[in-house]
Structures are given as structure tokens and as C-alpha cells.
Design a protein around this motif. Sequence first.
Motif, mmCIF file in Angstrom:
data_model
loop_
_atom_site.group_PDB
_atom_site.id
_atom_site.type_symbol
_atom_site.label_atom_id
_atom_site.label_comp_id
_atom_site.label_asym_id
_atom_site.label_seq_id
_atom_site.Cartn_x
_atom_site.Cartn_y
_atom_site.Cartn_z
ATOM 1 N N SER A 158 -0.134 23.715 38.747
ATOM 2 C CA SER A 158 0.696 24.349 37.719
ATOM 3 C C SER A 158 2.152 24.016 37.997
ATOM 4 O O SER A 158 2.538 23.804 39.152
ATOM 5 C CB SER A 158 0.488 25.862 37.713
ATOM 6 O OG SER A 158 0.915 26.414 38.936
ATOM 7 N N PHE A 179 6.390 24.959 36.589
ATOM 8 C CA PHE A 179 7.178 25.941 35.846
ATOM 9 C C PHE A 179 8.225 25.215 35.016
ATOM 10 O O PHE A 179 8.938 24.347 35.506
ATOM 11 C CB PHE A 179 7.854 26.914 36.816
ATOM 12 C CG PHE A 179 8.637 27.984 36.107
ATOM 13 C CD1 PHE A 179 7.988 29.061 35.528
ATOM 14 C CD2 PHE A 179 10.013 27.907 36.008
ATOM 15 C CE1 PHE A 179 8.694 30.052 34.868
ATOM 16 C CE2 PHE A 179 10.732 28.887 35.351
ATOM 17 C CZ PHE A 179 10.075 29.960 34.786
ATOM 18 N N ASN A 180 8.284 25.576 33.731
ATOM 19 C CA ASN A 180 9.307 25.028 32.842
ATOM 20 C C ASN A 180 10.156 26.208 32.367
ATOM 21 O O ASN A 180 9.625 27.193 31.843
ATOM 22 C CB ASN A 180 8.628 24.322 31.653
ATOM 23 C CG ASN A 180 9.632 23.679 30.720
ATOM 24 O OD1 ASN A 180 10.484 24.350 30.150
ATOM 25 N ND2 ASN A 180 9.529 22.374 30.561
ATOM 26 N N GLY A 190 7.789 28.314 30.097
ATOM 27 C CA GLY A 190 7.002 29.134 31.020
ATOM 28 C C GLY A 190 6.120 28.288 31.924
ATOM 29 O O GLY A 190 6.426 27.136 32.219
ATOM 30 N N VAL A 191 5.001 28.862 32.345
ATOM 31 C CA VAL A 191 4.095 28.179 33.273
ATOM 32 C C VAL A 191 3.176 27.233 32.505
ATOM 33 O O VAL A 191 2.551 27.627 31.524
ATOM 34 C CB VAL A 191 3.231 29.205 34.038
ATOM 35 C CG1 VAL A 191 2.380 28.513 35.077
ATOM 36 C CG2 VAL A 191 4.106 30.238 34.701
ATOM 37 N N ALA A 218 -0.146 25.026 32.980
ATOM 38 C CA ALA A 218 -1.287 24.842 33.896
ATOM 39 C C ALA A 218 -1.959 23.502 33.612
ATOM 40 O O ALA A 218 -2.150 23.120 32.457
ATOM 41 C CB ALA A 218 -2.281 25.979 33.709
ATOM 42 N N LYS A 241 5.155 33.807 31.743
ATOM 43 C CA LYS A 241 6.436 33.724 32.467
ATOM 44 C C LYS A 241 6.291 34.197 33.915
ATOM 45 O O LYS A 241 7.134 33.932 34.738
ATOM 46 C CB LYS A 241 7.482 34.615 31.766
ATOM 47 C CG LYS A 241 7.896 34.106 30.382
ATOM 48 C CD LYS A 241 8.822 32.910 30.467
ATOM 49 C CE LYS A 241 9.442 32.537 29.134
ATOM 50 N NZ LYS A 241 8.526 31.829 28.257
ATOM 51 N N SER A 271 4.611 34.292 37.626
ATOM 52 C CA SER A 271 3.861 33.376 38.488
ATOM 53 C C SER A 271 2.514 33.952 38.915
ATOM 54 O O SER A 271 1.542 33.237 39.090
ATOM 55 C CB SER A 271 4.671 33.068 39.738
ATOM 56 O OG SER A 271 4.897 34.254 40.448
ATOM 57 N N ILE A 300 -1.103 33.175 37.016
ATOM 58 C CA ILE A 300 -1.911 31.946 37.110
ATOM 59 C C ILE A 300 -2.238 31.697 38.569
ATOM 60 O O ILE A 300 -1.361 31.713 39.423
ATOM 61 C CB ILE A 300 -1.152 30.733 36.536
ATOM 62 C CG1 ILE A 300 -1.264 30.738 35.017
ATOM 63 C CG2 ILE A 300 -1.721 29.433 37.075
ATOM 64 C CD1 ILE A 300 -0.854 29.469 34.344
ATOM 65 N N LYS A 316 9.408 31.104 41.546
ATOM 66 C CA LYS A 316 9.342 29.870 40.737
ATOM 67 C C LYS A 316 8.823 28.701 41.569
ATOM 68 O O LYS A 316 8.079 27.851 41.085
ATOM 69 C CB LYS A 316 10.722 29.547 40.168
ATOM 70 C CG LYS A 316 11.098 30.480 39.021
ATOM 71 C CD LYS A 316 12.515 30.287 38.585
ATOM 72 C CE LYS A 316 12.880 31.293 37.498
ATOM 73 N NZ LYS A 316 14.320 31.384 37.274
ATOM 74 N N LEU A 369 5.080 28.565 41.905
ATOM 75 C CA LEU A 369 4.369 28.000 40.750
ATOM 76 C C LEU A 369 4.163 26.507 40.916
ATOM 77 O O LEU A 369 3.158 25.950 40.512
ATOM 78 C CB LEU A 369 5.189 28.228 39.472
ATOM 79 C CG LEU A 369 5.176 29.653 38.955
ATOM 80 C CD1 LEU A 369 6.145 29.784 37.832
ATOM 81 C CD2 LEU A 369 3.792 30.022 38.501
ATOM 82 N N ASN A 370 5.172 25.842 41.490
ATOM 83 C CA ASN A 370 5.077 24.400 41.704
ATOM 84 C C ASN A 370 4.420 24.056 43.032
ATOM 85 O O ASN A 370 4.123 22.904 43.301
ATOM 86 C CB ASN A 370 6.483 23.776 41.667
ATOM 87 C CG ASN A 370 7.101 23.883 40.290
ATOM 88 O OD1 ASN A 370 6.416 23.740 39.296
ATOM 89 N ND2 ASN A 370 8.380 24.173 40.228
#
Length: 596
Positions: free
Chosen positions: A198, A200-201, A205-206, A208, A263, A265, A268, A316, A319-320
Motif C-alpha cells: 500500500s 499513501f497519496n 488517501g491510501v 492498496a 485516510k 493507516s 488497511i 504515513k 502505510l508505505n
Amino acid sequence: MKNFRNFCVIAHIDHGKSTLSDRLLEITKTVSMRDMKAQTLDNMDIERERGITIKSHAIQLYYTRPNGEVFTLNLIDTPGHVDFSYEVSRSIAACEGALLLVDATQGIQAQTISNLYLAIEHNLEIIPVLNKIDMPNAMVEEVTDQIIDLVGIPKSDIILASGKTGEGVDKILEAIVEFIPPPKGDPAAPLQALIFDSVFNSFRGVIAYYRIFNGTIKKGEKVRFVNTGNEYHADEVGVLQMSQVPKNELSAGNVGYIITGIKESKEIKVGDTITVAAHPCKEAIKGFEDVKPMVFAGLYPIQNEDFEDLRDSLEKLQLNDASLVYEPETSIALGFGFRCGFLGMLHLEIIQERLSREFNQEVITTVPNVSYRAYTKRTGLMVINTPNDLPDPTMVDYIEEPYIHAQVITKPEYIGAIMTLALEKRGNLTHQHYLTTTRVELSFDLPLAEIVFDFYDRLKSISRGYASFDYAPKDYRKSDLVKLDILLNGEPVDALSSLVHREKADAFGRKICAKLKELIPKQQFVIAIQAAIGAKVIARETISAMRKDVTAKCYGGDITRKRKLLEKQKEGKKKMRQIGNVDVPQKTFFEVLKLD
């Protein structure tokens, strides 16, 4: 589906994986020559600077065979460093085949073997590729024999290639189409899609990334994430090329992305299964490996008011990078911060660098340590992630520390030096096996705490770069561990506390005290730096007081005038020593980690 192929590239660090990926993108015309650059799939500055892949990338290629048949190839790139084996496990879970890339100048390395076994466990079709054959020091015959011994395939099945010149890349594409099986699955069955990554933008948002095993995902329909139980609308679905390409629907066998406007984290989880809310699948996809942090360290903001900003940045970043684990903690010396779990020391370094570059967050890192188990007389088992979690020694029955199974592949002439290093780190040699006459594999059982700091660097230097290293967690074993406290003028500095083996406590304490003496600036009063185990002081250094010349204004006259001023200064220093607090500069916490 018969024209789909999902594959990943597995290799040791610096075996030419990113360069080969560039040639695959070039030959399939996925990227125009104008947009082509070195390490196209590595989109972080830090990856380009260090020449390593940190985050796996997925991209869809279209290959046309000489007979005009078009195939869709989903390439899921993987990192090569031992710290990022979690990313590799995710990519392998989403594929049917793998290119086993071996550098013709270096031969088979430890991480290559580790990743190969992971791929075999998942029943992936293996295509061995011998890379960098254009190099003047390429050992084609010797390394070919190593691959035959390892994989047990005929010599004719090994593809000779060069990612730099593009030689043999057309053969690789043909082999992918020929040998890797098409994905299985029923497009009409209930949707089962595995989330393998996944990102994050900040606007959308996230996002996947997933691989569909069964069923079809359509834009606009309501989807459910099985493990979290949350439901969302699929605002956009599509495939991954150099940019995201929206589609109305994707069916079984494909790899794509989904945007649902998430939005948070926590909503997901990498490894979760996506299904359609109206017709959910009966069970989630199994066989996915959970992340296991190996090294723990505290991250603290330099200014206490930046604590909430650091929390947002870590959220954030998680998420990455799903392998980052963190929870809030407090320190007397450093205030509010986070206890973070990392896959290794390189991972810790990368996270620090990314926090600084991507989120403008400068942080202080405490002494890294591993997770221990303490068995107490009252409560039984306790997990110790920080030295301050350790209960009073009188309450502790015994402590267990984690051990790893380490694999080192090297040249025979370095065996003695490597075994000496392993013994110094409290290791045991369990296995020695000659792969060829010039390559030997050594297996050790080592305490994880001993490889956290400098093991990898020292291994590289004593073997002149000819040793490769890989490890896997093994078990917990009883150990004689003690908590080493660092005291400044009798006050413990909790951020510098550490758990060490009793045999090594004296030497480690002396090193830290000597290092702190260099780093802490002089004050108007004497500073005593002590290393202590409980009440017993095992090492001490003293920083003498800064001397202000109070007699400078006395040009002559009676000696009693000078003596009076000196006595007054002496009294003032005594008082200052009683009430003076030692201010430890922030850079000290960075520098203490760089013990020789």
C-alpha cells in the motif's frame, strides 16, 4: 487468463536486479526512450543514491511474441537486502514464478539461497538467470556449476544475460511466457484479492495494491476488507504501469490497485483479503507471512512540541512500509517519543533518513536493542522491549534472549577470521559445507543482540567484501544478561541504558563512558560519568570543571585578595555541583551508537 503471467525477481543485493528490470521495461516498450532512466522502478532518492531497492514495485508489461501473440506480464520487483526479506515474502505470495538472478562476478550469495527457499515453499516456477556476463571478471562456467548444484536443473535451462547491454533479455521474456504457468482462478467466483502493498497519496488517501486470485472487482461496487471487517466503495480500480491506469473492472489473475478514499493507516493491513460486500468469499487467503521486528529503538523529536507531527509522520510512513511497528513511550531524559520495531539496522537507518527527507522530522534514536523474555517469580513470562521494562533483579528468575540461524557464504581463506568473529559474538558453528572448491557455506547459531550493531560491517571488512550474510529467527535461550545503567553525577540517563551479557558488560561500559567523556561539553562543575550494574559501578570517567579565571582583574596587591576570590569560586562550584544538572547535547545520542 492464459495470456497472463505474474512473476517476481529474487536476488542478493547489488546483483543487477533494477538494471535488468529497466531492460524489460525498454524491450516491452512500457516506458518510452525519452522517459527512460537508470533504476526506473526505484522512485526514492535514497534508493538511487545507495543503489539498493528498499520498496518493492509492481508494473504491468505487454510482450508480443514473434508469432504476434500478446502476453500481459505483471512484474513485482523485490528488495535484495536481508533486512527487507518481509517485502520479498509479500511479492512471492502474489506470483506464480520467479527469476532467480545471480551475478556472474560474485556467484551465489546467502540472500539468494534464502529467497530461493522461500519461493520453493510457495511452489513458484524458478527461472535461473546468470547476469553481468559482459563483465571482464565474470566467472560464467564456475557460477553456472553453482546454480546447477543449488537448483538441480540442466545447464541448457540457465539463461545468460546482461542487464547493462540487454543481451539475453529476449530469452528471459520467452522463458517467462514458456515456463511460468498462467494464474489459476475463477472470474465468476466470489472475489478474493490479496493486498501485497500500500502507498499513501496526500490527495487520494491510501492506495492498496492487490493480486486477484478469484472473482472480479468492478469500479463503484462495495468491497469488504475481510480481516478488519470494514466496507468501502471502490472509487477507482485499475492496473499499474509507470502511472496508474484506471479500468472499469479487473478479473482473476490480474494485479492492480484500488482507491477507496481511506485516510487512516490502521484501516488497511498488508496481507488482508478484499472481497465484494454483497457476495463475500468464504475464507481469507492464507499463507501470508507476518512481520517480525528484530531490533527495537526509541525515536524522539528534538523539540517536545513536535511529538504529534512525528506521530503523523510515522503513521504515513507505516502505510508505505508495513514492516515498521511503533508505540508511544516516555523517557526522563528525552520526553515523549515512540518505541519502534525494525527489521534490522539498515531498516532503522532508512526510516531515520526518510523521516528527515520526506517529513522534515529530525529525531534522536536511543541505543537499539532486541526483545527479551524475562521469567519472574510472581507474574511468570514478561516480554522486555526496553531495558527499563526489566523488573528488579531480585524478582527475576531467569532471562531468555533470541537466537538466530546465520548463513555465511565466503571463500575458504576467510574461514578462520569469520569463525573468530562469530566466537567473539558468542556464536556456535553448526554446519560447514563446501558449495564448490572456492565457495564455502558456514552456519552459526548466534544471539540476535550481537549482530545488531556492527556484525555485518565487520564481516564485510575481514572478508574484503567476499562474504554474504543472511539470517532467520531460531529460538530463545537462557542467558546471563544484566541491565547496564549510565549515570551522570549519580543520575541515571534512561535513554542510554542497555541490556548486555555479563561477560561483555565491563568492556561495553568502559567504551560508553570514554565516548561520553569526548562528547559531553565541560561545565562549571565536575561531571562524573559512571556505568553501573545495579548498585555496583563498573566503569568511570570524570570531566573536569571548566576553570574561569576569577583573579584576572587583580593586577597586583596582596595575595589574600586573590585567595579570597578563589575560595569564593570554590564555594560556588561546590554549590553548583549539588544543584547543577548535566545538559546532554542531542548529537551525543547519535554519536554513542557509533562505538568502535
